[in-house]
Design a protein around this motif. Structure first.
Motif, mmCIF file in Angstrom:
data_model
loop_
_atom_site.group_PDB
_atom_site.id
_atom_site.type_symbol
_atom_site.label_atom_id
_atom_site.label_comp_id
_atom_site.label_asym_id
_atom_site.label_seq_id
_atom_site.Cartn_x
_atom_site.Cartn_y
_atom_site.Cartn_z
ATOM 1 N N UNK A 19 111.714 -17.639 64.737
ATOM 2 C CA UNK A 19 110.974 -16.389 65.572
ATOM 3 C C UNK A 19 109.798 -17.072 66.423
ATOM 4 N N UNK A 20 110.126 -18.242 67.477
ATOM 5 C CA UNK A 20 109.167 -18.676 68.081
ATOM 6 C C UNK A 20 108.359 -17.944 68.702
ATOM 7 N N UNK A 21 108.816 -16.782 69.408
ATOM 8 C CA UNK A 21 107.615 -15.982 70.296
ATOM 9 C C UNK A 21 106.478 -15.490 69.358
ATOM 10 N N UNK A 29 103.057 -11.796 58.818
ATOM 11 C CA UNK A 29 103.099 -10.284 58.686
ATOM 12 C C UNK A 29 104.473 -9.558 58.570
ATOM 13 N N UNK A 30 105.035 -10.041 59.460
ATOM 14 C CA UNK A 30 106.428 -9.107 59.687
ATOM 15 C C UNK A 30 107.329 -9.852 58.707
ATOM 16 N N UNK A 31 107.478 -11.015 58.155
ATOM 17 C CA UNK A 31 108.255 -11.390 57.227
ATOM 18 C C UNK A 31 108.029 -10.743 55.857
ATOM 19 N N UNK A 32 106.642 -10.741 55.681
ATOM 20 C CA UNK A 32 106.105 -10.165 54.536
ATOM 21 C C UNK A 32 106.483 -8.622 54.372
ATOM 22 N N UNK A 258 115.500 -15.864 71.199
ATOM 23 C CA UNK A 258 113.897 -16.204 71.513
ATOM 24 C C UNK A 258 113.687 -15.086 72.435
ATOM 25 N N UNK A 259 114.646 -14.822 73.405
ATOM 26 C CA UNK A 259 114.350 -13.597 74.402
ATOM 27 C C UNK A 259 114.433 -12.356 73.682
ATOM 28 N N UNK A 260 114.844 -12.047 72.639
ATOM 29 C CA UNK A 260 115.048 -10.457 71.990
ATOM 30 C C UNK A 260 113.713 -10.217 71.488
ATOM 31 N N UNK A 261 113.743 -8.944 71.217
ATOM 32 C CA UNK A 261 112.785 -8.198 70.237
ATOM 33 C C UNK A 261 112.638 -8.902 68.972
ATOM 34 N N UNK A 263 111.246 -8.124 66.252
ATOM 35 C CA UNK A 263 111.462 -7.321 65.181
ATOM 36 C C UNK A 263 112.867 -7.049 64.843
ATOM 37 N N UNK A 264 113.749 -6.803 65.723
ATOM 38 C CA UNK A 264 114.948 -6.604 65.690
ATOM 39 C C UNK A 264 115.836 -7.593 65.314
ATOM 40 N N UNK A 265 115.422 -8.593 65.764
ATOM 41 C CA UNK A 265 116.008 -10.133 65.444
ATOM 42 C C UNK A 265 115.833 -10.432 63.690
ATOM 43 N N UNK A 266 114.534 -10.042 63.431
ATOM 44 C CA UNK A 266 114.264 -10.097 61.910
ATOM 45 C C UNK A 266 115.359 -9.242 61.181
ATOM 46 N N UNK A 267 115.382 -7.914 61.584
ATOM 47 C CA UNK A 267 116.330 -7.016 61.047
ATOM 48 C C UNK A 267 117.670 -7.759 60.566
#
Lengths: 277, 277
Positions: A19-21, A29-32, A258-261, A263-267
């Motif tokens: 999640x380079x960006x 924060x987001x992972x957790x 890396x160009x995607x949102x 948060x959506x990528x994480x889901x």
């Protein structure tokens, strides 16, 4: 034979570069908040930060710091550059210690102006030079065989057999291997070499992503799990049968993702992890 | 240990695809007038032509037709496609016979929706199906291991060890291997496997080009000999020590060189052949 699907996220680790960006604070924060339990930190993510406090920040988010990426890049035609590489690997060991992780992934390096045999010799010498420091700091060095398409400039260690050979010669509980499906999935000796690494107790890390058809970039076109042809569950089953029960690390370099949102990528990573790994 | 430089062009063969902008008549004329002695014909170069007469045209230019490229692509999830592939390989055998060459290079194929093990099984079955036809026509089938970066869609045979295994199982003087430096240069077992192939008398073909750093396209960014990191003279020495004395085939897929003036490119191939191979 196959491992059963992963129904929770207890073993899910994500590499900061995936999640380079996001900077490392955002990633934490987001992972957790999404239930991810592990993080592997790329050294660039630490730039300009107090490493000790960054480790504390990650632990405060409930994240285990699985490994530091990356040491290595030992070979060079020039003695001065080899010395610099060894110094940099010593620095990585200090960083890992300060951060609070006990694994460093080694991308061993290659110099296209040297023969592969010479690059391999220098890799051996380089790791042997820093291994006592790693042992003293309680850090384990995971030799990652890289796909043969990186044999020119990134690593002259291109099969798990070579990584196992090297780990055996180094003969230390702090020298082992990292199994990244992207690099090894094609190898006809994969099952045999995973068993061998397992028998040695030297599978330190397990990385997942996928191989897309077509792959349009040699470096940054890795797929999300399930998007390609790598038999992920089968390879997970092999490493688990060989005794590995550690984190499953998602490491995806992708100009597309890396160009995607993010948060959506994480889901999507979480869904793909449960469905395909 | 190393072979001495090649001072004449007696063993130089060029693949029609190397100079793709030329049609086969132009290629024949330019190769011949520049002293090139061999040509390997890609099947697309024969489109719309009488194959027998094209063979005659090439021989009239003093060219030996070293091989036909390419058969293979056996695996598929669908039975009907596998049957089509076998039929197409039988057609390639007829074409090779009409053209007047006795070697067909096999790019064995892979289907990303199959496991590599299943693709390999189907490759074995496919070659075994057409081998009697090849034997009857006096055509030798050269199994070319492809670089592991092509394991998804182009070939599940990715090391010379695998190609040797397959040739040994097929157990026919008409089943052997092609050694292409681009595909095998990285392999830690290369020397051992070249010796093994030599001992079997099964090195049917030897292809050269170079690996550039960086390589920017997985398929069409091959380098001219000397432009990259492949130890060309060393590998030539290995195949020659193993008993190979046939043509040295220049096979370069390059979006860059295909845009160049092909006459200049041909001069550069000849210089590079003498200087680096």
């Amino acid at each position: 034979m196959s491992s059963i699907p992963l129904t929770d996220l207890q073993r899910l680790c994500i590499h900061t570069i995936t999640t380079k960006p996001w900077n490392i604070e955002e990633a934490a924060g987001y992972y957790s908040s999404n239930g991810v339990k592990g993080i592997t930190v790329w050294r660039d993510a630490l730039t300009g930060r107090n490493i000790n406090k960054t480790g504390e920040m990650l632990r405060n988010h409930g994240l285990e710091i699985v490994s530091l990426c990356r040491g290595g890049f030992f070979p060079s035609k020039e003695r001065s550059k080899r010395d610099l590489a060894i110094a940099d690997n010593r620095k990585a060991i200090e960083e890992a210690y300060e951060l609070g992780t006990n694994i460093i992934v080694l991308v061993c390096g290659a110099d296209p102006s040297l023969s592969l045999e010479d690059s391999r010799k220098q890799i051996h010498e380089g790791i042997a030079s820093v291994l006592p420091d790693a042992e003293a700091a309680g850090i384990r060095l995971a030799i990652e065989p890289l796909h043969p398409m990186y044999a020119d400039t990134r690593s002259a260690i291109n099969t798990l057999a070579q990584a196992n050979d090297l780990a055996e010669i180094l003969n230390s509980p702090n020298a082992g291997v990292a199994v990244d499906v992207y690099h090894v999935w094609w190898d006809p000796n994969l099952e045999k070499e995973i068993k061998r690494a397992g028998k040695n107790g030297s599978i330190f890390a397990f990385h997942v992503c996928d191989w897309k058809s077509p792959t349009v970039d040699l470096l940054n076109d890795r797929g999300l799990m399930g998007e390609g042809c790598i038999p992920l569950r089968k390879i997970r089953s092999l490493v688990e049968t060989a005794g590995f029960s550690g984190f499953i690390e998602v490491e995806i370099f992708s100009n597309i993702y890396w160009k995607h949102d993010q948060s959506v990528f994480l889901q999507n990573i979480i869904s793909a992890y449960k469905k395909y790994v």
